[in-house]
Design a protein around this motif. Structure first.
Motif, PDB file in Angstrom:
ATOM      1  N   VAL B  66       0.860  -1.181   0.000  1.00 46.90           N
ATOM      2  CA  VAL B  66       0.000   0.000   0.000  1.00 46.90           C
ATOM      3  C   VAL B  66       0.896   1.229   0.000  1.00 46.90           C
ATOM      4  N   VAL B 139      -3.176  14.419  -0.488  1.00 47.65           N
ATOM      5  CA  VAL B 139      -2.037  13.951   0.308  1.00 47.65           C
ATOM      6  C   VAL B 139      -2.560  13.142   1.495  1.00 47.65           C
ATOM      7  N   GLY B 140      -1.945  12.017   1.719  1.00 45.08           N
ATOM      8  CA  GLY B 140      -2.353  11.159   2.837  1.00 45.08           C
ATOM      9  C   GLY B 140      -3.241  10.007   2.411  1.00 45.08           C
ATOM     10  N   ILE B 260       3.362  -7.878  17.647  1.00 41.24           N
ATOM     11  CA  ILE B 260       2.505  -6.733  17.947  1.00 41.24           C
ATOM     12  C   ILE B 260       2.626  -6.448  19.436  1.00 41.24           C
ATOM     13  N   ASN B 261       2.824  -5.191  19.763  1.00 38.76           N
ATOM     14  CA  ASN B 261       2.973  -4.791  21.158  1.00 38.76           C
ATOM     15  C   ASN B 261       2.003  -3.648  21.402  1.00 38.76           C
ATOM     16  N   ASP B 262       0.970  -3.911  22.172  1.00 32.59           N
ATOM     17  CA  ASP B 262      -0.063  -2.897  22.352  1.00 32.59           C
ATOM     18  C   ASP B 262      -0.515  -2.925  23.805  1.00 32.59           C
ATOM     19  N   ASP B 277      -9.460  -3.619  19.583  1.00 27.01           N
ATOM     20  CA  ASP B 277      -8.071  -3.250  19.334  1.00 27.01           C
ATOM     21  C   ASP B 277      -7.226  -4.477  19.001  1.00 27.01           C
ATOM     22  N   ASN B 281      -5.532  -5.245  15.398  1.00 31.34           N
ATOM     23  CA  ASN B 281      -4.083  -5.479  15.251  1.00 31.34           C
ATOM     24  C   ASN B 281      -3.832  -6.760  14.459  1.00 31.34           C
ATOM     25  N   ALA B 284      -4.667  -6.255  10.791  1.00 32.34           N
ATOM     26  CA  ALA B 284      -3.620  -5.483  10.097  1.00 32.34           C
ATOM     27  C   ALA B 284      -2.463  -6.374   9.663  1.00 32.34           C
ATOM     28  N   ASN B 285      -2.287  -7.484  10.368  1.00 31.92           N
ATOM     29  CA  ASN B 285      -1.176  -8.382  10.045  1.00 31.92           C
ATOM     30  C   ASN B 285      -1.644  -9.680   9.395  1.00 31.92           C
TER      31      ASN B 285
END
Lengths: 304, 451
Positions: B66, B139-140, B260-262, B277, B281, B284-285
């Motif tokens: 991405v 942008v973004g 992952i560290n959250d 959350d 996470n 996302a992975n």
């Protein structure tokens, strides 16, 4: 969007809020932070690069307290709770969901807040400016590792230019030294002054190139004169230095001039003695005058 | 003692040395419970031999990337141009893109031209809808290169080379020792271990518990050393020999450095926000759906209270499993958002001398989420997610004063050993093992602190 007050959260004094807004406005093109979250890759082949980055890093604490010294409003505490509010409890209206700052591994620790195009991110920038882990931040907690650093591109440019200017000045000074000045400098640095001038010049230029700021400061200061004078007097057999207690004496009479004891701050004996001659008053001045006059007349006898 | 007159009373008899019997329970009771508290078999129960003291594994990289738009040249036209930040040279002519821009919903554009800069790629893209369907960029915006389309009699697109990511960990050498003299070895004591009234068996058991505990701690929370056995100038070295010491990274290290560290925004609270959350996470992975959640009691209580809806002032009894006189407040399984979580309480997290809430609050108060499945290899093989790697024992042959279980070796030396090896009248027992933790595809592992 500014860091909004919700209940007990983010109830900042108007002065602090103004300061935060001013800080955000200093960066009209957006604000970038560097997160120091990498670790050195222990793999000797460095297959994945020099550093490892966590897949997802979450900044903690997400909710923190600061002491707002600007708070003068009646009935308001100085201690403030700071958080990025994500939602409220349906029934009580109390904030119960909070945003967290997350940095993905692929961003290599760079956290880009495009506040110029996305005003919603101003709130996030204000939050990070208040965070206890922001290096040199307004509320940095010295007991925590400062994970976040503001990337101040203008400041970086200023510093890079200053370093370049210092380097040029240092190199100019190094190039233009006379042979006598080279010997003086070498003596002050406690180098072997009997080395060939070309070799000493090379050493001086390396020093000017690698640490120009220190070089310039040293050349400008009086330390150079004193360090060189002491070293020369030792080499000429005028003075005697006992390094075990940093004791300087007259070589012919063994009469002590000063004993400074063991160094506690990592400075060399020459540096400490130079500092003493520079600042110790009449006794030191009288001894120095004598050293200078003897230095002019005596011939160099040995190297230490 | 002379003959005296009077009643024989207790103090009279007790005054005669050694005459009273002593009532001493011969058992040694396990009050420290270190063996139970340091067992991590619920987390790791597989061993795999290693041939070297450093072991590597490779994982494949994502096939998609991405990009994020960093500058826009033209927008709102059927053909627009913008620049994206990209660490690789992923975009290529022929890619069909979709972007996060809300004006581009239901639209696609084809990449017509790509020009690479330093860490950037400038793309000229053309809307597949033609002039009537302009494409937008700000942008973004995120850009997905999600498909491709080519013309009749087309040439091949530019070739992409997919790299691999290497993961790496060390074998650590663990040792323990016991020494006893000839006199104390045979001197009897009042308590016994397995019917043996000597101090040696007790000492041995304590040492083995400690050694196994040390290994468990390292597998859970070990930090990988930067020094390796092959370092010529090691930083972490034996002060006498100067030879390197290396340590293995544990589950916590894997999660922090590779996974992952959250943590919950407000420590001590756990609710749907935190659950969402955790799942976000994982999404996302591209993580699998079925997880073990390893944790200590403090975390388990908070989760159970939330899931049983006991956080508020009222107790909703319909949610409690009331079996006769037993209230079961423990929640063992949760299905939510397409994910399955099995909660596993592991006592080592509660060990007061290892991971207490004051000593290692982050480990004590965290959930460690580990996929339940075995990880696939790209050619449809499988491997366990967590395994202990161990090297073969360096000790040679078999002898009466040596024993091993294939992983830990014990040997005895000194004049008192089965085969005496010296003149000094003592028994010296050594234990040695070389082990390290290996977690595979750790992008799917998560440490989530809740208290």
């Amino acid at each position: 969007m500014l860091l909004a007050q919700v209940g007990v959260y983010n109830d900042l004094s108007p002065e602090l809020r103004k300061k935060l807004q001013d800080k955000v406005e200093e960066y009209p093109n957006g604000i970038r932070f560097k997160f120091h979250i990498s670790s050195i890759n222990p793999d000797p082949t460095k297959y994945n690069g020099e550093y490892l980055w966590p897949n997802i890093y979450t900044l903690d604490p997400a909710i923190f307290t600061i002491r707002d010294e600007f708070e003068k409003r009646e009935g308001k505490q100085k201690v403030k709770q700071i958080a990025l509010i994500a939602g409220l409890d349906d029934k009580t209206g109390i904030a119960n969901r909070f945003h967290k700052v997350k940095v993905e591994g692929r961003s290599r620790g760079i956290y880009n807040l495009d506040t110029a195009n996305n005003p919603e991110l101003i709130e996030w920038a204000m939050y990070l400016f208040l965070h206890p882990k922001l290096k040199d931040g307004m509320f940095q907690d010295k007991n925590r590792v400062p994970v976040i650093e503001l990337i101040d591109e203008e400041k970086e440019a200023r510093e890079e230019r200053r370093t370049r200017r210092d380097k040029k000045e240092a190199m100019d000074k190094a190039y233009s030294m006379s042979d006598y000045q080279v010997k003086e400098f070498a003596a002050a640095m406690n180098w072997d002054t009997t080395e060939e001038n070309e070799m000493l010049r090379n050493k001086i230029e390396i020093m000017a190139e690698t640490d120009p700021t220190m070089f310039n400061d040293f050349v400008k200061s009086g330390k150079l004169k004193y360090q060189a004078g002491i070293k020369k007097a030792i080499n000429k057999g005028i003075l005697k230095l006992d390094p075990s207690e940093c004791k300087l004496s007259w070589a012919n009479t063994n009469q002590p001039i000063i004993a400074l004891g063991i160094s506690q701050d990592g400075k060399t004996d020459l540096e400490r003695l130079a500092a003493w001659f520079e600042s110790a008053g009449d006794k030191a001045d009288a001894a120095w005058k004598k050293i200078e006059s003897l230095n002019k007349s005596e011939k160099e006898v040995s190297q230490v | 003692m002379a003959v005296t007159q009077g009643t024989v009373i207790k103090s009279y008899v007790s005054a005669i040395d050694f005459l009273d019997q002593r009532d001493i329970d011969p058992n040694i009771y396990d009050q420290s419970r270190d063996r139970a508290f340091t067992d991590i078999m619920k987390i790791v129960n597989r061993y795999k031999p290693a041939t070297m003291f450093y072991y590597n594994n490779f994982v494949n990289n994502d096939v998609y990337e991405v990009g994020t738009i960093s500058a826009v040249s033209t927008t709102g036209l059927a053909q627009i141009q913008f620049t994206i930040n990209t660490a690789s040279t992923f975009p290529r002519v022929g890619d069909l893109i979709m972007t996060s821009n809300s004006n581009n919903i239901g639209k696609q554009a084809r990449v017509q031209v790509v020009t690479f800069g330093s860490g950037t790629a400038t793309l000229t893209v053309r809307s597949v809808g033609g002039n009537a369907v302009p494409f937008y960029a700000t942008v973004g915006d995120s850009v997905a290169f999600s498909s491709n389309a080519f013309a009749e009699k087309s040439d091949a697109p530019t070739n992409r080379r997919y790299g691999l990511t290497k993961y790496y960990n060390n074998i650590q050498i663990f040792r323990e020792v016991d020494e006893i003299s000839d006199v104390q070895k045979v001197a009897k004591i009042e308590v016994n271990v397995g019917g043996d009234y000597h101090i040696l068996p007790y000492q041995t058991i304590q040492k083995v518990i400690k050694m196994n505990g040390d290994i468990s701690v390292q597998m859970l929370a070990g930090s990988q050393s930067s020094t390796l056995f092959n370092d010529a100038s090691p930083f972490l070295a034996d002060p006498t020999s100067g030879l390197p010491v290396q340590t293995t990274g544990g589950l916590d290290w894997y999660c922090i450095n590779y996974g992952i560290n959250d943590q919950a925004a407000s420590l001590g609270t756990f609710g749907f926000t935190e659950l969402d959350d955790i799942i976000d996470n994982f999404i996302a992975n591209k993580a699998p759906l079925d997880y073990f959640v390893f944790m200590g009691s403090r975390s388990y209580r908070i989760i159970s209270k939330f899931l049983k809806q006991l956080g508020s002032s009222s107790v909703d009894s319909r949610r409690l499993n009331v079996d006769g006189k037993t209230f079961d407040f423990n929640v063992e399984h949760l299905s939510y958002g397409g994910y399955e979580f099995d909660f596993v309480h592991v006592p080592i997290f509660d060990h007061p001398q290892l991971f207490s809430s004051t000593l290692r609050a982050d480990v004590n108060g965290s959930l460690y989420l580990v996929p339940k499945d075995s990880v696939d290899t790209v050619d449809n093989g499988r491997q366990a997610r967590i395994q202990i790697r161990h090297t073969p024992t360096p000790l040679m042959g078999t002898s009466a004063n040596k024993s091993a279980n294939g992983i830990i070796t014990e040997w005895r030396t000194g004049a008192l050993a089965e085969i005496p090896t010296g003149s000094v009248m003592q028994l010296h027992t050594d234990w040695e093992t070389a082990q390290g933790l290996e977690c595979l595809a750790v992008k799917h592992f998560q440490k989530y602190r809740i208290v």
